[in-house]
Design an enzyme around this catalytic site. Structure first.
Site, PDB file in Angstrom:
ATOM      1  CE  LYS A  84      -4.362   0.864   0.188  1.00 53.08           C
ATOM      2  NZ  LYS A  84      -5.484  -0.228   0.440  1.00 53.08           N
TER       3      LYS A  84
HETATM    4  N1  GLU Z   1      -7.263  -0.009  -3.056  1.00 50.46           N
HETATM    5  C1  GLU Z   1      -8.590  -1.255  -3.568  1.00 50.46           C
HETATM    6  C2  GLU Z   1      -8.437  -2.484  -2.388  1.00 50.46           C
HETATM    7  O1  GLU Z   1      -7.855  -1.805  -1.087  1.00 50.46           O
HETATM    8  C3  GLU Z   1      -7.463  -1.657  -4.585  1.00 50.46           C
HETATM    9  C4  GLU Z   1      -6.238  -2.042  -4.276  1.00 50.46           C
HETATM   10  C5  GLU Z   1      -5.963  -2.708  -6.016  1.00 50.46           C
HETATM   11  O2  GLU Z   1      -6.414  -3.050  -6.771  1.00 50.46           O
HETATM   12  O3  GLU Z   1      -3.883  -3.438  -6.108  1.00 50.46           O
HETATM   13  O4  GLU Z   1      -8.293  -3.570  -2.379  1.00 50.46           O
END
Ligand code: GLU
Length: 435
Positions: A123
């Protein structure tokens, strides 16, 4: 978990979103302890899983439109790459801290593992209020942030995607910076891109679609008719807005929704089509005029009597402070980490079924994975295929989770964690520890 009852006002979500000072990373670690105990996980492995593989902190200096210099802080965290490259979104918000990003990266590991995708958990984020930036400033911020994290991302290293306050345009800039540095177009470095430059059809509504599939599946198990469920939704962003649209079209009565300005309630159900149009035009709900609608606080929204409550905003919304007042049958976690472990206990005792974030909102990363493999193969799928494969993967994860939760009489979250953590533990065992 410290200062449980000292409230502060949550900047991102205005005065209506009072958030307890709970560190999301403490929550993520407490969740590991719960599942470790339930599955008898070796203590050292549990401790290892509470650590992140690596974190990069970057400074982002930006020349603002008026010529002044502003300095922002950004992060990219890899929690686990044991099952594949890191995967997870990038968030632009004033609430971003290293610990928040660590928690979100950890949750991504469980999410990709639960769906059995060959990806890890990562993240990123920048502490910034993007509403205070011009379009050009936002572009410069995104480009500099990407340049700063360039050595820890890549199609076979870690693949970012959108999250709170980031979108396909931001992914386009990130892809451009990465590609320019490498001297060729590399669309597979990020997902959630515009379709015109290697994005996938169906990626934008994917999180909401996945939520719909699992809610439908749980309703079937509970012998509930989805159409007649009364719904409350916190947050009207990409996630909350999409599920509101889907359920409204399905025929459900949506009793209350909220955005950063207010909650809004109507006993007879809100006209979601009009509210979504209003929100899409960047209007705040507080300015919406309808004499039959009542403005409500975040607390009132979350404790509204309904059948299905869908928190789709931020972490730590359902806590010890309000869990006993939650009055619904099902919670579908559109947000990451909206419920604390203490609240989970209360909800379980009350018989409320919580479809946990790592399952409920996994449709987004699932279609991100489809986008990534489409980019690598330079072969693009049609929407029917995207939705069919999304449904099949998420329903399989739902069925496995549901089965374990019924057999062991444990919350869906703990069951989902057993599946996800087992896969990670097995991968660690097979690979062993380097050197
Ligand atoms: N931000 C989204 C989540 O929390 C998508 C993450 C992604 O597609 O890599 O799952």
């Amino acid at each position: 978990m410290g200062n449980k009852f000292s409230y502060h006002f949550h900047n991102l979500n205005s005065v209506l979103f009072m958030v307890e000072e709970i560190n999301p990373y403490d929550v993520a670690k407490a969740q590991i302890d719960i599942v470790a105990k339930e599955m008898g996980l070796e203590k050292n492995i549990a401790e290892y899983l509470k650590r992140i593989e690596r974190a990069l902190i970057v400074t982002i200096p930006i020349i603002m439109d008026d010529g002044s210099l502003k300095i922002f802080e950004g992060y990219r965290v890899h929690h686990s790459t044991v099952r594949g490259p890191g995967k997870g979104g990038i968030r632009f918000s004033m609430e971003v801290t290293l610990d928040e990003v660590k928690a979100l990266a950890t949750w991504m590991t469980w999410k990709t593992s639960l769906l059995n995708l060959p990806l890890g958990g990562a993240k990123g984020g920048v502490r910034v209020d993007p509403r205070k930036l011009s379009f050009k400033e936002l572009e410069r911020l995104t480009r500099r942030y990407t340049a700063e994290i360039i050595n820890v991302i890549g199609p076979d290293i870690d693949i970012p995607a959108p999250d709170i306050n980031t979108n396909s345009q931001i992914m386009a800039w990130m892809m451009d910076v990465y590609s320019m540095q490498k001297g060729r177009s590399i669309p597979g470095v990020v997902t959630g891109k515009p379709v015109e430059i290697g994005g996938s059809v169906g990626r934008e509504p994917a999180t909401g679609m996945g939520m719909y599939y699992v809610l439908q599946a749980l309703c079937e198990k509970m012998n509930l008719d989805l159409k007649s469920q009364r719904i409350v939704i916190q947050g009207l962003g990409n996630v909350g807005g999409t599920i509101a649209d889907i359920l409204y079209k399905e025929g459900c009565k949506i009793l209350a929704v909220s955005d950063i300005s207010t909650g809004i309630y109507c006993e007879d159900g809100l006209e979601i089509d009009k509210l979504l149009e209003w929100a899409k035009a960047r209007n705040a709900l507080i300015d919406y005029k309808n004499d039959n609608y009542k403005f409500i606080t975040n607390h009132e929204l979350l404790t509204t009597k309904c059948d299905v409550l869908i928190p789709s905003a931020i972490e730590n919304q359902i806590t010890q402070a309000n869990a006993d007042k939650i009055d619904c049958k099902i919670i579908v976690e559109g947000a990451n980490g909206p419920t604390t472990p203490e609240a989970d206990k209360v909800l379980f005792k009350k018989g409320i079924r919580v479809i946990p974030d790592i399952l409920a909102n996994s449709g987004g990363v699932c279609v991100s994975y489809f986008e990534y493999i489409q980019d690598i193969n330079s072969y693009f799928w049609k929407l029917d295929r995207i939705n069919a494969e999304l449904k099949s993967i998420i329903i399989e994860a739902f069925e496995e989770t549901y089965k374990i939760s019924e057999e062991r009489k444990i919350p869906l979250r703990t069951a989902a964690y057993i599946i996800a953590v087992s896969r990670i533990a097995k991968a660690i065992e097979l690979r062993g520890f380097f050197p």
